[in-house]
Design an enzyme around this catalytic site. Structure first.
Site, PDB file in Angstrom:
ATOM      1  N   LYS A   1       0.852  -1.197   0.000  1.00 52.73           N
ATOM      2  CA  LYS A   1       0.000   0.000   0.000  1.00 52.73           C
ATOM      3  C   LYS A   1       0.886   1.246   0.000  1.00 52.73           C
ATOM      4  CE  LYS A   1      -3.179   2.548   3.068  1.00 52.73           C
ATOM      5  NZ  LYS A   1      -3.847   2.527   4.390  1.00 52.73           N
TER       6      LYS A   1
ATOM      7  N   LYS B   1     -11.028  12.710   7.617  1.00 51.01           N
ATOM      8  CA  LYS B   1     -10.574  12.445   8.979  1.00 51.01           C
ATOM      9  C   LYS B   1     -10.601  13.729   9.799  1.00 51.01           C
ATOM     10  CE  LYS B   1      -7.007   9.044   7.587  1.00 51.01           C
ATOM     11  NZ  LYS B   1      -7.401   7.852   8.336  1.00 51.01           N
TER      12      LYS B   1
ATOM     13  N   ASP C   1     -12.433   6.657   3.350  1.00 52.02           N
ATOM     14  CA  ASP C   1     -11.259   6.514   4.209  1.00 52.02           C
ATOM     15  C   ASP C   1     -10.834   5.050   4.352  1.00 52.02           C
ATOM     16  OD1 ASP C   1      -9.169   7.404   5.776  1.00 52.02           O
ATOM     17  OD2 ASP C   1     -10.339   7.419   7.631  1.00 52.02           O
TER      18      ASP C   1
ATOM     19  N   ARG D   1      -7.422  -0.709   0.962  1.00 51.48           N
ATOM     20  CA  ARG D   1      -7.822  -2.002   0.395  1.00 51.48           C
ATOM     21  C   ARG D   1      -8.232  -1.873  -1.067  1.00 51.48           C
ATOM     22  NH1 ARG D   1     -12.238  -2.313   5.000  1.00 51.48           N
ATOM     23  NH2 ARG D   1     -10.545  -1.087   5.888  1.00 51.48           N
TER      24      ARG D   1
END
Length: 505
Positions: free
Chosen positions: A267, A279, A349, A353
């Site tokens: 990642k 966030k 957020d 993945r």
């Protein structure tokens, strides 16, 4: 930041060398490593050279609070003679883990010094010497952009001896390379995101590939669109700095069709604001390190030729910047990943993945490896499960792969705890709109792993969620405060062992 030579893309690290026998003329700073068994065998001769009763010095320092635990230290200045100071450094039971911590403590003591002479116990094995050298590198790490008060430079040279005439350079040299991967991964993760974007990641990967004999391929945003990397493109849509997909390839000398083939997927989110699912400010601080997985893959790949890895390895780095804007992807969007699988977005957020999914799908469809391992600072939920700075999360579909990675974690000091992958939780990421959703209520680290599992197909696969060990709160053990570069030493240790794929499949 460490000095860089014009001839290398690597940081200039402390030199650690083995000295057969006690040096006739040592440095002005000596370190005596003290384990649970007491002073090293060479301490008597060393004390005579220094003009110090080391048994008495240890007695006095222990009365003042010095302990023999790994990493503990007590300095004693000398007012006459060529040597200026003696440091007692604890090494605990003398395990590789203890010696790694001792090496880091000695590196901190050595800042600003040209040379330090270190006397260790006789009989330390190669694993212990390697770990000591790793600790010296890791404890030396520094990174800043200061123009004043820049601090003391790393120690120039550490001369290591047990008083015998043995030659032990090979174990030390290996430790320096493994430690270097940790340094590089930290450097990547600590670099501020006004400097570091996906193009920067690609440029650094290309530099290191050129220096270490790797093949490199980089997809820009146009090629990503042409080839259908929908996850990476979606996450990067909100940023003015477009995404990249980076491929690094290592082939060992003499490789054949039967040579085991491993793919790493990292990642590489160079900054994570959360996107439109923004966030809070406190949650954004330190998100420059959200590319730790990708940085660790690059650092690992850079060490494979130096350490003679026997397996073929491809490293894939899925890099994007997750920003809110008028072009950003949205909750309720449906993404089509590489290979065609679809995801309904519920939380922008939960972006890591989405980019990893493209990398996994590409690996399965195009590369046909024997093993896939992905690595990421993926979820805050893993910190709830495992706490901080003890274990990273390990999910795996193959028991032998899980065991091999866990063993490498113990050896490298980046320990893993295996987590479950129960099929019963798959329904938590189901949706009538797409093949799955990217976020749901429930056990967050497990549902994230289950989301990724679908993209790994039938290939033996492991997922490393290392958010729990990615940030050190203090200068402690082998770490300095800040990003740890989690995963680089673990992966390097695993891939350069004799049989990294033993029993898998």
């Amino acid at each position: 930041m460490a000095r860089r030579s014009a001839r290398t893309v690597f940081p200039v690290l402390p030199a650690v060398v083995w000295q057969p026998g006690l040096p006739v003329h040592g440095s002005r700073s000596w370190v005596i490593v003290v384990g649970e068994a007491g002073l090293p065998a060479a301490a008597k001769e060393a004390g005579e050279r220094l003009g110090v009763d080391l048994d008495r010095l240890l007695e006095v320092q222990e009365a003042a609070g010095f302990g023999r635990a790994a990493g503990s230290t007590a300095a004693y200045p000398l007012l006459t003679g060529e040597v200026a100071e003696v440091l007692l450094a604890g090494a605990g039971a003398g395990t590789p883990r203890d010696l790694r911590h001792a090496g880091a403590a000695i590196a901190r003591f050595g800042r600003g010094k040209d040379e330090v002479t270190v006397v260790v116990a006789e009989g330390i094995d190669d694993a212990g010497l390697q770990a000591f050298a790793e600790g010296v590198v890791l404890g030396s790490f520094t990174f800043h952009r200061k123009t004043v008060d820049t601090g003391k430079p790393v120690v120039g040279r550490i001369e290591l001896t047990d008083g015998t005439d043995e030659d032990r350079d090979d174990a030390i040299d290996r430790g320096l390379v493994v430690g270097r991967t940790g340094w590089l991964a930290r450097e990547f993760a600590t670099t501020p995101s006004n400097e570091k974007d996906p193009a920067w990641m690609a440029a650094r990967a290309t530099e290191l590939a050129g220096a270490t004999g790797l093949d490199v391929t980089v997809w820009d945003e146009k090629q990503l669109a042409a080839d259908g990397f929908g996850g990476i493109l979606a996450v990067g849509k909100g940023s003015a700095r477009p995404p990249r997909f980076i491929r690094l390839d290592y082939t060992p000398p003499g490789a054949t069709d039967d040579t085991p083939y491993v793919v790493l997927v990292g990642k590489g989110i160079t900054y994570d604001t959360g996107g439109l699912s923004l966030k809070p400010r406190e949650g954004m601080v330190s998100m420059k390190r959200d590319m730790t997985g990708g940085g660790s893959v690059i650092a690992t790949m850079s060490a494979l030729r130096d350490l003679g890895a026997k397996v073929k390895v491809t490293g894939l780095i899925c890099s994007a910047e997750n920003m809110p804007s008028g072009t950003a992807y949205r909750p309720d969007d449906v993404i089509r990943h590489y290979g065609g699988r679809t995801t309904e977005v519920k939380n922008t957020d939960a972006e890591g993945r989405l980019v990893l999914a493209d990398g996994l799908a590409y690996a399965v469809k195009e590369l046909e490896p024997d093993v896939i391992v992905d690595i990421a600072t993926l979820t805050g939920a893993i910190k709830v499960s495992l706490g901080s700075m003890l274990y990273g999360g390990l999910f795996a579909t193959d028991d032998a792969l899980a065991d091999n990675l866990a063993d490498a974690g113990e050896a490298s000091g980046e320990r893993l705890w295996r987590m479950p992958l129960p099929d019963e939780y798959t329904e938590l990421i189901s949706t009538p709109i797409a093949d799955s959703v990217n976020s749901s209520k429930g056990p967050g680290s497990i549902t994230a792993a289950l989301f990724l599992k679908a993209f790994a197909g039938d290939v033996p696969w492991a997922h490393l969620d290392l958010s729990s060990i990615a940030e050190s709160p203090a200068d402690a053990l082998e770490y300095t405060t800040g990003a740890t570069g989690a995963g680089a030493r673990l992966l390097t240790t695993w891939l350069t062992g004799d049989t990294p794929t033993a029993g898998i499949g």
